[in-house]
Design an enzyme around this catalytic site. Structure first.
Site, short mmCIF file in Angstrom:
data_model
loop_
_atom_site.label_atom_id
_atom_site.label_comp_id
_atom_site.label_asym_id
_atom_site.label_seq_id
_atom_site.Cartn_x
_atom_site.Cartn_y
_atom_site.Cartn_z
CG HIS A 240 -1.94 1.01 1.29
ND1 HIS A 240 -1.66 2.34 1.53
CD2 HIS A 240 -3.26 0.92 1.07
CE1 HIS A 240 -2.80 3.02 1.47
NE2 HIS A 240 -3.78 2.19 1.19
CB CYS A 278 -4.05 3.34 -2.31
SG CYS A 278 -5.16 4.40 -1.36
CG HIS A 305 -7.26 0.70 -1.60
ND1 HIS A 305 -6.57 1.00 -0.45
CD2 HIS A 305 -7.58 -0.61 -1.51
CE1 HIS A 305 -6.47 -0.09 0.30
NE2 HIS A 305 -7.06 -1.08 -0.33
CG ASP A 348 -9.37 3.65 0.67
OD1 ASP A 348 -9.69 3.11 1.74
OD2 ASP A 348 -8.30 4.28 0.51
CG HIS A 349 -11.03 6.36 3.39
ND1 HIS A 349 -9.97 7.21 3.55
CD2 HIS A 349 -10.60 5.17 3.90
CE1 HIS A 349 -8.97 6.56 4.13
NE2 HIS A 349 -9.33 5.32 4.33
CE1 TYR A 365 -11.80 1.35 4.96
CE2 TYR A 365 -10.81 2.55 6.79
CZ TYR A 365 -10.69 1.90 5.57
OH TYR A 365 -9.47 1.80 4.96
#
Ligand code: DNO
Length: 391
Positions: A240, A278, A305, A348-349, A365
């Site tokens: 990541h 990401c 992501h 992601d988020h 999240y």
């Protein structure tokens, strides 16, 4: 791409039943109860896997199998820690869980200074404020030599903030930077720890004298040591990127840019040594052209992501809508649908909205915010697949 969702295990208030209803195909999770650095047994992996499968889903990705600090700073216990890591990888391989995300950020994982920055529409997002972060470094952590890392203008703003900030705000800043964003992803500091700043200072000391070159060598050492087990079990390891993708708190960060990623993929040139693309982390760096990087690294990307950031004047960044910002997610969906049609992808988020704020989710999240983002991404995927069919 395979539609996946990060789920925090049986304690997560978002249940697997809910995920099935919103079109999720694969689960991204970890054995969150196993302390950092301990072996993941085959029995424990199978237990969680069976639970996931009983809902008609599959355990697609491990996020994360944490790399303990001793591996990163090359402490005396490094080789034993790597052996345990390899045993966990082999156990995952035996169970058929073959995509494993990790990161190589020393001491601190992702960093935000504000967990609920309001938008005019009443939703909130995560935010990184450069002045508040520098304030944490210079005034709270009181790191030796910290001032040298910031320009005069920023230091002036830090002094200005020092005159107005309240004790409650200072505490909240510590809680946000070293506790709430870290506890659930990284074993270094946990909720309820007494004196998190003290723990943090001690962790920083372990990296005295470790610069980017040394950290790179430690990463190469780790990757070279675990590649044989990845080859044997067909495991795709995927690092990541550092979030945010720049140097912080005097610590080296080595997965921040196109050049960094090219280095680590070449340093251990094995297809199992790959990347978690990401877009959110990468788009927080003004130096990153995220679309260009996706094109260049798609072949070695094992997990995606999707998230997007906007960089504001002055260098702060905010987590933007999945339809906007520097991440250019439409273009990324085009690239990955074309080059890696089976790669697992998760949104992601997401924003905190429609009551998410009352449910105590891990920062970023949320349920409604992520569900909205997933709907937006699914729309992009449908259009892109249609484009590809018509070519
Ligand atoms: C935060 C996450 C990171 C990520 C780890 C992967 O929301 O993106 O904590 O899971 O860095 O090892």
């Amino acid at each position: 791409m395979e539609k996946t969702w990060r789920w925090f295990g049986k304690k997560d208030r978002i249940t697997l039943d809910m995920l099935r209803q919103i079109g999720v195909e694969g689960v991204v999770t970890a054995l969150h109860e196993v302390p950092n650095g301990e072996v993941w047994t085959e029995e424990a992996i199978r237990g969680l896997q069976r639970h996931i499968e009983s809902f008609g889903l599959r355990w697609s990705v491990v996020e994360s199998l944490p790399v303990c600090e001793a591996i990163k700073y090359a402490g005396a216990e490094r080789d034993r820690a790597i052996e345990r890591y390899a045993v966990s990888l082999a156990n995952l391989g035996r169970c058929g869980v073959r995509t494993v995300c990790y990161n190589f950020m020393p001491v601190i994982d992702w960093i935000r200074t504000d967990l609920a920055r309001p938008w005019p529409d009443g939703t909130t997002s995560l935010y990184f404020d450069r002045v508040r972060f520098a304030y944490f470094d210079v005034k709270i952590l009181a790191r030796e030599g910290a001032e040298r890392d910031y320009d005069a203008e920023l230091l002036r703003k830090v002094e200005e903030l020092d005159r107005t900030i309240t004790d409650v705000e200072r505490e909240r800043l510590v809680d946000t930077i070293v506790v709430r964003t870290q506890g659930f992803v990284n074993g270094n500091i946990r909720e309820g720890d007494f004196d998190p700043v003290g723990i943090f200072r001690r962790l920083l000391q372990r990296y005295a004298g470790i610069d980017r070159e040394r950290l790179r060598e430690n990463m190469r050492y780790f990757l070279s040591a675990v590649m044989p087990v990845c080859d044997e079990w067909g495991i795709d390891l995927c690092v990541h990127p550092d979030d945010p993708p720049f140097q912080v708190l005097g610590l080296p960060r080595i997965v921040t840019s196109e050049e960094d990623i090219a280095w680590l993929l070449e340093a251990v040139d094995n297809p199992h040594n790959g990347l978690t693309f990401c877009a959110g982390s990468l788009s927080a760096g003004a130096h990153n052209d995220v679309v260009k990087m996706a094109g260049r690294f798609a072949a070695r990307t094992h997990f995606v992501h999707l998230r997007s950031c906007d960089i504001l004047p002055g260098g702060d960044f905010i987590e933007a809508s999945h339809l906007e910002g520097r991440g250019h997610l439409v273009e990324l969906v085009r690239i990955f649908e074309r080059e890696r049609p089976r790669v697992p992808m998760r949104v992601d988020h997401g924003r905190t909205m429609l009551g998410d704020e009352r449910l105590g989710y891990n920062p970023g999240y949320s349920f409604h915010g992520r569900m909205l983002a997933l709907g937006q991404i699914e729309g992009m995927m449908a259009v892109v697949k249609d484009e590809l069919r018509k070519r």
